[in-house]
Write a protein that holds these residues in place. Structure first.
Motif, PDB file in Angstrom:
ATOM      1  N   PRO A   1       0.892  -1.250   0.123  1.00  0.00           N
ATOM      2  CA  PRO A   1       0.005  -0.102  -0.022  1.00  0.00           C
ATOM      3  C   PRO A   1       0.817   1.236  -0.127  1.00  0.00           C
ATOM      4  O   PRO A   1       0.438   2.287  -0.647  1.00  0.00           O
ATOM      5  CB  PRO A   1      -0.830  -0.309   1.240  1.00  0.00           C
ATOM      6  N   VAL A   2       1.904   1.313   0.580  1.00  0.00           N
ATOM      7  CA  VAL A   2       2.814   2.305   0.507  1.00  0.00           C
ATOM      8  C   VAL A   2       3.300   2.609  -0.796  1.00  0.00           C
ATOM      9  O   VAL A   2       3.435   3.927  -1.164  1.00  0.00           O
ATOM     10  CB  VAL A   2       4.135   2.141   1.681  1.00  0.00           C
ATOM     11  N   LEU A   3       3.614   1.834  -1.463  1.00  0.00           N
ATOM     12  CA  LEU A   3       4.349   1.781  -2.914  1.00  0.00           C
ATOM     13  C   LEU A   3       3.026   2.364  -3.620  1.00  0.00           C
ATOM     14  O   LEU A   3       3.468   3.223  -4.741  1.00  0.00           O
ATOM     15  CB  LEU A   3       4.701   0.389  -3.546  1.00  0.00           C
ATOM     16  N   ARG A   4       2.042   1.867  -3.494  1.00  0.00           N
ATOM     17  CA  ARG A   4       0.743   2.237  -4.545  1.00  0.00           C
ATOM     18  C   ARG A   4       0.445   3.564  -4.236  1.00  0.00           C
ATOM     19  O   ARG A   4       0.123   4.354  -5.143  1.00  0.00           O
ATOM     20  CB  ARG A   4      -0.312   1.261  -4.121  1.00  0.00           C
ATOM     21  N   ARG A   5       0.434   4.155  -2.997  1.00  0.00           N
ATOM     22  CA  ARG A   5       0.195   5.614  -2.774  1.00  0.00           C
ATOM     23  C   ARG A   5       1.371   6.472  -3.474  1.00  0.00           C
ATOM     24  O   ARG A   5       0.995   7.501  -4.144  1.00  0.00           O
ATOM     25  CB  ARG A   5       0.419   5.795  -1.311  1.00  0.00           C
ATOM     26  N   ALA A   6       2.806   6.011  -3.629  1.00  0.00           N
ATOM     27  CA  ALA A   6       3.654   6.678  -4.135  1.00  0.00           C
ATOM     28  C   ALA A   6       3.507   6.536  -5.777  1.00  0.00           C
ATOM     29  O   ALA A   6       3.813   7.386  -6.335  1.00  0.00           O
ATOM     30  CB  ALA A   6       5.010   6.124  -3.768  1.00  0.00           C
ATOM     31  N   MET A   7       3.085   5.392  -6.138  1.00  0.00           N
ATOM     32  CA  MET A   7       2.798   5.281  -7.621  1.00  0.00           C
ATOM     33  C   MET A   7       1.614   6.250  -8.073  1.00  0.00           C
ATOM     34  O   MET A   7       1.574   6.873  -9.412  1.00  0.00           O
ATOM     35  CB  MET A   7       2.374   3.907  -7.989  1.00  0.00           C
ATOM     36  N   ALA A   8       0.634   6.487  -7.210  1.00  0.00           N
ATOM     37  CA  ALA A   8      -0.357   7.491  -7.546  1.00  0.00           C
ATOM     38  C   ALA A   8       0.168   8.822  -7.797  1.00  0.00           C
ATOM     39  O   ALA A   8      -0.332   9.816  -8.395  1.00  0.00           O
ATOM     40  CB  ALA A   8      -1.435   7.552  -6.471  1.00  0.00           C
ATOM     41  N   ARG A   9       1.466   9.111  -7.009  1.00  0.00           N
ATOM     42  CA  ARG A   9       1.905  10.386  -7.266  1.00  0.00           C
ATOM     43  C   ARG A   9       3.201  10.513  -8.337  1.00  0.00           C
ATOM     44  O   ARG A   9       3.935  11.485  -8.602  1.00  0.00           O
ATOM     45  CB  ARG A   9       2.667  10.876  -5.930  1.00  0.00           C
ATOM     46  N   ASN A  10       3.286   9.402  -9.082  1.00  0.00           N
ATOM     47  CA  ASN A  10       4.245   8.905 -10.110  1.00  0.00           C
ATOM     48  C   ASN A  10       5.634   9.074  -9.465  1.00  0.00           C
ATOM     49  O   ASN A  10       6.536   9.720 -10.042  1.00  0.00           O
ATOM     50  CB  ASN A  10       3.966  10.000 -11.144  1.00  0.00           C
ATOM     51  N   ARG A  11       5.852   8.465  -8.424  1.00  0.00           N
ATOM     52  CA  ARG A  11       7.282   8.684  -7.559  1.00  0.00           C
ATOM     53  C   ARG A  11       7.721   7.138  -7.755  1.00  0.00           C
ATOM     54  O   ARG A  11       8.824   7.308  -6.919  1.00  0.00           O
ATOM     55  CB  ARG A  11       7.045   9.258  -6.295  1.00  0.00           C
ATOM     56  N   VAL A  12       7.269   6.084  -8.436  1.00  0.00           N
ATOM     57  CA  VAL A  12       8.225   4.744  -8.242  1.00  0.00           C
ATOM     58  C   VAL A  12       8.546   4.362  -9.816  1.00  0.00           C
ATOM     59  O   VAL A  12       7.726   4.210 -10.717  1.00  0.00           O
ATOM     60  CB  VAL A  12       7.147   3.823  -7.624  1.00  0.00           C
ATOM     61  N   THR A  13       9.771   4.095  -9.824  1.00  0.00           N
ATOM     62  CA  THR A  13      10.084   3.638 -11.125  1.00  0.00           C
ATOM     63  C   THR A  13      10.522   2.111 -11.093  1.00  0.00           C
ATOM     64  O   THR A  13      10.401   1.420  -9.995  1.00  0.00           O
ATOM     65  CB  THR A  13      11.464   4.292 -11.639  1.00  0.00           C
ATOM     66  N   GLY A  14      10.736   1.643 -12.292  1.00  0.00           N
ATOM     67  CA  GLY A  14      10.938  -0.041 -12.161  1.00  0.00           C
ATOM     68  C   GLY A  14      11.831  -0.408 -13.309  1.00  0.00           C
ATOM     69  O   GLY A  14      12.120   0.324 -14.242  1.00  0.00           O
ATOM     70  N   LEU A  15      12.510  -1.531 -12.985  1.00  0.00           N
ATOM     71  CA  LEU A  15      13.363  -2.212 -14.436  1.00  0.00           C
ATOM     72  C   LEU A  15      12.627  -3.824 -14.407  1.00  0.00           C
ATOM     73  O   LEU A  15      12.606  -4.141 -13.375  1.00  0.00           O
ATOM     74  CB  LEU A  15      14.600  -1.925 -14.092  1.00  0.00           C
TER      75      LEU A  15
END
Length: 228
Positions: free
Chosen positions: A185-199
């Protein structure tokens, strides 16, 4: 950058193996799962490692000690009753960031991967970088969608699975305490702010969540060792 190996779970899906042995100390390929992580982290240049523990945690400390035998420094975040993933990270933040670096690597103790940790760098304009893998048979729906711009979204038709390997910034946990619960849930909230990248890691990765998958990994590692 320091590294944290999440090792506090009770390993209920691994019973009866975990009734007397903490899951990170279960053996695959001739050595405990957590030792595979420690050696790969060391080889990638990570010398300071934090390990949280709860269930049978004294066995982990007795087996690994201060890390000198592996060429690293190990400190422990003892939880007593196990916290969830985000809570465990928050409890360990003073150990992870005491040298002034706000970024740290986190890896689940119950996975195995050939991922090269030296590839991981703190992302610009983000609070987290997650290593994603193709969906395994036991998790076909995946977790997050990796967009063309490199950012992750919780929604999307083509999702990948979160490997349990990430680089996180401490601000991801601002205003949270160790009762925060799971990391998802912490990551999903950050994704909603476009703050999580991936590879996307295309190499080997195993979620060692059941005795059957542990046995399969053990056999594969022994076979690889015989043919290498």
């Amino acid at each position: 950058m320091k590294a944290m190996i999440l090792s506090a779970g009770k390993g209920e899906r691994m019973r009866p193996l975990t009734l007397t042995t903490p899951k990170p100390l279960l053996s695959a390929g001739g050595q405990p799962l957590i030792v595979h992580h420690i050696e790969r982290l060391r080889d990638a240049g990570f010398s300071d490692i934090v390990i949280n523990h709860a269930w049978l945690g004294e066995q982990i400390e007795a087996r690994l000690g201060d890390g000198e035998a592996f060429g690293v420094s190990i400190r422990y975040s003892a939880e007593g009753e196990p916290l969830e993933t985000a809570g465990g990270i928050i409890r360990a933040l003073p150990l992870l960031t005491d040298a002034g670096d706000d970024w740290f690597l986190v890896v689940n103790g119950d996975i195995w991967s050939d991922f090269d940790f030296s590839q991981l760098q703190a992302p610009a304009n983000a609070d987290a970088l997650l290593v994603m893998v193709s969906n395994p048979p036991h998790h076909p729906e995946g977790d997050f969608h990796l967009q063309d711009n490199g950012f992750l979204n919780p929604d999307g038709t083509e999702k990948l699975t979160f490997s349990g390997i990430s680089v996180l910034h401490r601000r991801l946990f601002d205003e949270l305490d160790d009762s925060a619960g799971k990391l998802g849930p912490v990551l999903r909230r950050a994704m909603a702010r476009n703050r999580v990248t991936g590879l996307h890691h295309n190499g080997q990765w195993v979620d060692v969540g059941t005795p059957e998958r542990l046995q399969s990994l053990d056999q594969w590692l022994h076979e690889r060792a015989r043919t290498s």
